[in-house]
Design an enzyme around this catalytic site. Structure first.
Site, PDB file in Angstrom:
ATOM      1  CG  HIS A  97      40.195 -41.089  27.481  1.00 55.39           C
ATOM      2  ND1 HIS A  97      41.327 -40.343  27.327  1.00 55.39           N
ATOM      3  CD2 HIS A  97      40.517 -42.049  28.382  1.00 55.39           C
ATOM      4  CE1 HIS A  97      42.301 -40.831  28.081  1.00 55.39           C
ATOM      5  NE2 HIS A  97      41.830 -41.869  28.716  1.00 55.39           N
ATOM      6  N   GLY A 133       0.824  -1.200   0.000  1.00 53.34           N
ATOM      7  CA  GLY A 133       0.000   0.000   0.000  1.00 53.34           C
ATOM      8  C   GLY A 133       0.860   1.253   0.000  1.00 53.34           C
ATOM      9  CB  ALA A 148      42.454 -51.922  34.962  1.00 53.12           C
TER      10      ALA A 148
END
Length: 454
Positions: A360, A136, A420
């Site tokens: 890790h 417009g 371990a």
């Protein structure tokens, strides 16, 4: 003066080609409508009215809040008709009309717009465009006063040469609005009730029509398709990146950062490429974030380091701690000062005390570790029995050997060590060495099997 805000959010968004209502499509992880509502709230209005239509139930469900009044527009008969649906609820001195698919509008722009509204003056937001096709046009007289807004399909060839366009955002004196909306007609090319026709009515009634423009034209850019959505996403991200850099953050590539939430940053922070920050993230001074990381709802204390390809959610990293590369910290994960979590380590609802390390290939879930513990590679906490979760608690200075299974519920005392390859199922007292494995046997002169000849 009192203020109420009407947000138009009833459109279907056909060009989005989606079952999701257009206003719920995200910019920076938040629905477009959510951005508009957040900006509107900063104006502290008496009430915010959201006009909904297509997907009304879903919009109401997703955006529900005590300060929002949802108004149904059963038929989409134009912007004027949409605002009229909210009329029974409006009583403020000023009414501001916003759009749910114009998500980047800024507070400063709206404040300047509202400052011009009086009982005898309304204000509209305009912008100059090189290609105003489809918008417009703002028609002014020889003195520059706004006379009307003419929609593109109804504009004459001369009016189509006008570059100043209507953004749709409008602030009006509340006591005049009902009269103007009641006089709207749908005698136009679209067969709709245009809100923009209010401008010519106001001029005819002797009111002054003021105007304002945003500092950045992208503030008033609407979204009608996926391309425009992507454009606004990148523009928004550029603005957030610039904001972070002004606060003392080094971005190695500002175009490869995505911010999707509320971010608090300190000074001398460095963020590498392809980082995504989501939710509430606190980043203190001297933090380093490597490439390809996702950080959601987390706190990074001074000097913390996140290495490449790590994923954090609901986590806290203490001063000088580090995680990654390829670390995953799930909700409830806390690293104490100078703690370390290395590659392919996953934490969930686990706390590592000051100086503790899991280097890790480990999973620590529902665990509490004291200070200066060492977790060997391949260690897991067995925290789930198929029905319930149980905790593992380690004291200070505990050494867990590689390839351990810690079967919860379990407590390991200060200074204890596990060998371990152990499966630890019972409490380990302080300073004890625990073996949880079968004794090794060697078979002499053992002969390997040979393949059977066929």
């Amino acid at each position: 003066m009192s203020l109420e805000i009407v947000i138009l959010a009833a459109g279907q968004g056909t060009r989005m080609r989606s079952a999701l209502p257009k206003v719920l499509h995200p910019i920076a992880g938040k629905p477009m409508l959510g951005h508009v509502i957040d900006c509107a709230r900063q104006l502290q209005p008496e009430r915010i009215h959201v006009v909904i239509g297509h997907g009304a139930d879903l919009v109401r469900e997703r955006m529900a809040a005590d300060d929002l009044n949802f108004v149904l527009q059963a038929e989409q008969l134009g912007t004027g008709h949409a605002v009229a649906q909210a009329l029974p609820f409006l009583s403020a001195d000023q009414v501001l009309i916003l759009y749910g698919d114009v998500p980047l509008i800024q507070l400063d722009t709206l404040q300047r717009l509202l400052a011009q509204v009086t009982p005898d003056q309304l204000s509209l937001l305009t912008v100059d465009m090189l290609d105003p096709t489809g918008y417009g046009r703002i028609v002014r007289d020889d003195q520059g006063a706004v006379q009307a807004i003419v929609e593109h399909k109804d504009a004459t060839p001369a009016q189509r040469q006008i570059g100043e366009i209507n953004t749709g955002i409008l602030a009006v004196p509340g006591k005049r609005l009902a009269d103007w909306l009641g006089r709207l007609s749908n005698d136009n090319a679209q067969g709709e009730y245009y809100l923009t026709d209010v401008i010519a009515m106001a001029v005819g009634d002797g009111l002054v029509v003021a105007s304002a423009q945003p500092l950045d034209a992208m503030e008033v850019q609407g979204v009608n398709d996926r391309m425009q959505q992507a454009q606004l996403e990148r523009h928004y991200q550029r603005l957030r990146a610039e904001e972070l850099m002004r606060q003392g953050v080094t971005l190695l590539d500002p175009q490869r950062l995505d911010v999707r939430g509320e971010i608090s940053v300190g000074r001398d922070v460095l963020i590498d490429v392809n980082v995504v920050l989501e939710g509430r993230v606190v980043i203190e001074d001297d933090v380093r974030i490597g490439p390809n990381c996702v950080i959601r709802d987390s706190v990074l204390r001074r000097g913390a380091v996140i290495k490449a390809n790590s994923h954090l959610e609901g986590a806290e990293l203490g001063e000088g701690s580090d995680a990654g590369p390829f670390a995953r910290l799930r909700p409830g994960s806390v690293l104490g000062a100078r703690a370390h979590v290395g590659n392919f380590v996953e934490l969930k609802n686990a706390r590592l005390g000051e100086g503790s390390k899991a280097g890790h290939l480990s999973y620590l879930g529902d665990a509490e570790l004291g200070a200066n513990c060492n977790i060997g590679a391949g260690t897991i906490t067995c925290n789930y029995d198929g029905a319930n979760k149980f905790r593992t608690e380690l004291g200070d200075d505990v050494f867990i050997g590689s390839n351990n299974s810690l079967v919860a519920p379990l407590k390991i005392g200060d200074g204890a060590t596990t060998a371990a390859g152990s499966t630890i199922t019972h409490e380990v007292p302080a300073k004890n060495l625990a073996f949880g494995r079968a004794r090794q046997k060697n078979l002499e002169n053992w002969k390997r099997p040979e393949k059977i000849k066929k």
